[in-house]
Design a protein around this motif. Structure first.
Motif, PDB file in Angstrom:
ATOM      1  N   SER A   1       0.799  -1.221   0.000  1.00  0.00           N
ATOM      2  CA  SER A   1       0.000   0.000   0.000  1.00  0.00           C
ATOM      3  C   SER A   1       0.835   1.277   0.000  1.00  0.00           C
ATOM      4  N   GLY A   2       2.150   1.150   0.049  1.00  0.00           N
ATOM      5  CA  GLY A   2       3.003   2.331   0.055  1.00  0.00           C
ATOM      6  C   GLY A   2       3.251   2.875  -1.344  1.00  0.00           C
ATOM      7  N   ALA A   3       4.256   3.719  -1.477  1.00  0.00           N
ATOM      8  CA  ALA A   3       4.638   4.256  -2.783  1.00  0.00           C
ATOM      9  C   ALA A   3       4.941   3.103  -3.728  1.00  0.00           C
ATOM     10  N   TRP A   4       4.678   3.300  -5.022  1.00  0.00           N
ATOM     11  CA  TRP A   4       4.764   2.203  -5.979  1.00  0.00           C
ATOM     12  C   TRP A   4       6.117   1.524  -6.013  1.00  0.00           C
ATOM     13  N   TRP A   5       7.195   2.279  -5.757  1.00  0.00           N
ATOM     14  CA  TRP A   5       8.540   1.743  -5.870  1.00  0.00           C
ATOM     15  C   TRP A   5       9.017   1.045  -4.601  1.00  0.00           C
ATOM     16  N   ARG A   6       8.358   1.327  -3.456  1.00  0.00           N
ATOM     17  CA  ARG A   6       8.868   0.828  -2.178  1.00  0.00           C
ATOM     18  C   ARG A   6       8.797  -0.697  -2.079  1.00  0.00           C
ATOM     19  N   ALA A   7       7.654  -1.267  -2.429  1.00  0.00           N
ATOM     20  CA  ALA A   7       7.493  -2.720  -2.291  1.00  0.00           C
ATOM     21  C   ALA A   7       8.471  -3.497  -3.173  1.00  0.00           C
ATOM     22  N   PRO A   8       8.569  -3.182  -4.473  1.00  0.00           N
ATOM     23  CA  PRO A   8       9.518  -3.952  -5.296  1.00  0.00           C
ATOM     24  C   PRO A   8      10.970  -3.729  -4.908  1.00  0.00           C
TER      25      PRO A   8
ATOM     26  N   LYS B   1      23.139  -7.936  -8.052  1.00  0.00           N
ATOM     27  CA  LYS B   1      21.712  -8.043  -7.706  1.00  0.00           C
ATOM     28  C   LYS B   1      21.150  -6.691  -7.279  1.00  0.00           C
ATOM     29  N   LEU B   2      21.890  -5.957  -6.470  1.00  0.00           N
ATOM     30  CA  LEU B   2      21.408  -4.656  -6.013  1.00  0.00           C
ATOM     31  C   LEU B   2      21.299  -3.668  -7.177  1.00  0.00           C
ATOM     32  N   SER B   3      22.264  -3.704  -8.079  1.00  0.00           N
ATOM     33  CA  SER B   3      22.223  -2.803  -9.235  1.00  0.00           C
ATOM     34  C   SER B   3      21.021  -3.102 -10.112  1.00  0.00           C
ATOM     35  N   ILE B   4      20.788  -4.385 -10.356  1.00  0.00           N
ATOM     36  CA  ILE B   4      19.662  -4.765 -11.201  1.00  0.00           C
ATOM     37  C   ILE B   4      18.336  -4.471 -10.504  1.00  0.00           C
ATOM     38  N   ALA B   5      18.307  -4.558  -9.166  1.00  0.00           N
ATOM     39  CA  ALA B   5      17.088  -4.220  -8.421  1.00  0.00           C
ATOM     40  C   ALA B   5      16.679  -2.777  -8.691  1.00  0.00           C
ATOM     41  N   LEU B   6      17.657  -1.886  -8.769  1.00  0.00           N
ATOM     42  CA  LEU B   6      17.361  -0.471  -9.052  1.00  0.00           C
ATOM     43  C   LEU B   6      16.920  -0.282 -10.498  1.00  0.00           C
ATOM     44  N   ILE B   7      17.654  -0.906 -11.420  1.00  0.00           N
ATOM     45  CA  ILE B   7      17.320  -0.767 -12.837  1.00  0.00           C
ATOM     46  C   ILE B   7      15.949  -1.368 -13.135  1.00  0.00           C
ATOM     47  N   ALA B   8      15.634  -2.481 -12.450  1.00  0.00           N
ATOM     48  CA  ALA B   8      14.385  -3.203 -12.717  1.00  0.00           C
ATOM     49  C   ALA B   8      13.144  -2.416 -12.313  1.00  0.00           C
TER      50      ALA B   8
ATOM     51  N   VAL C   1      12.325  -2.716  -1.828  1.00  0.00           N
ATOM     52  CA  VAL C   1      12.689  -3.290  -0.529  1.00  0.00           C
ATOM     53  C   VAL C   1      12.617  -4.817  -0.555  1.00  0.00           C
ATOM     54  N   SER C   2      11.563  -5.357  -1.150  1.00  0.00           N
ATOM     55  CA  SER C   2      11.426  -6.818  -1.182  1.00  0.00           C
ATOM     56  C   SER C   2      12.565  -7.462  -1.970  1.00  0.00           C
ATOM     57  N   THR C   3      12.960  -6.830  -3.078  1.00  0.00           N
ATOM     58  CA  THR C   3      14.057  -7.384  -3.870  1.00  0.00           C
ATOM     59  C   THR C   3      15.382  -7.262  -3.145  1.00  0.00           C
ATOM     60  N   LEU C   4      15.605  -6.152  -2.458  1.00  0.00           N
ATOM     61  CA  LEU C   4      16.847  -5.998  -1.702  1.00  0.00           C
ATOM     62  C   LEU C   4      16.952  -7.037  -0.592  1.00  0.00           C
ATOM     63  N   VAL C   5      15.856  -7.248   0.126  1.00  0.00           N
ATOM     64  CA  VAL C   5      15.858  -8.250   1.200  1.00  0.00           C
ATOM     65  C   VAL C   5      16.024  -9.656   0.617  1.00  0.00           C
TER      66      VAL C   5
END
Length: 206
Positions: free
Chosen positions: A114-121, A184-191, A123-127
């Motif tokens: 329910s947060g900002a559109w970018w937060r869920a993908p 993985k972190l770089s691709i998480a941002l690009i994705a 944070v979840s991908t980083l974790v």
């Protein structure tokens, strides 16, 4: 399997198969080409989660897990220059890391939906990516976990070298893990860009 989840299932299966093949080819000193395709699995999971919900995302994850197991079993039967292409420890590490990391990704995404559109993908991908890296490299290569399959020789991975060639001295597998994690972190941002575009399009047609 439903028509709505089929594209996600096919995408996940393709990524898992491609990554299992590409991981056999080195890119520089610390990475394989598989490091650049595997993180896309998190993108697929997150898109499915946003558009079709957690149940659909988990179905896609389970299919990816089964496909990964099949790839690992095939790899253990193919002999390379130094033995099987996939050792028992790598097979276990790959399966455990994928399943745990992806399911955690689904849960974290749901909690932040329910947060900002970018937060869920993001944070979840980083974790999920962090857990995936820790679990896979520890199970597959750490000397402390040699009891998992004592017959697997991972002595080469414990060679003490400067971290990524210039940092403090650490086992080789730690450098491999850090490099993989950074990708993985770089691709998480690009994705985030394709995530936004894909979810917007699918939600319009859902």
């Amino acid at each position: 399997m439903t028509r709505t989840t089929l594209p996600g299932i096919l995408a996940m299966a393709t990524i898992v198969v491609a990554s299992n093949i590409l991981v056999q080819f080195l890119y520089g000193n610390w990475l394989t080409y598989g490091a650049f395709t595997y993180p896309l699995a998190f993108l697929v999971t997150d898109v499915m989660n946003r558009v079709y919900g957690t149940a659909a995302a988990r179905r896609v994850v389970l299919v990816g897990f089964v496909v990964g197991l099949i790839c690992s079993l095939i790899g253990t039967q193919i002999m390379g220059e130094f033995g099987p292409l996939v050792t028992v420890r790598i097979a276990i590490g790959s399966g455990v890391a994928f399943l745990v990391a992806q399911l955690i990704d689904v849960s974290v995404f749901a909690a932040l939906r329910s947060g900002a559109w970018w937060r869920a993908p993001l944070v979840s991908t980083l974790v999920g990516s962090t857990l995936d890296t820790i679990l896979f490299f520890s199970i597959a290569f750490s000397g402390a976990l040699s009891f998992i399959h004592a017959a697997t020789d991972v002595s080469w991975a414990s060679e003490a070298l400067p971290l990524l060639g210039s940092g403090p001295v650490a086992p080789l597998w730690v450098s491999l893990a850090v490099a993989d994690w950074a990708v993985k972190l770089s691709i998480a941002l690009i994705a985030l860009i394709p995530f936004r575009l894909l979810t917007a399009r699918l939600l319009r047609t859902a």
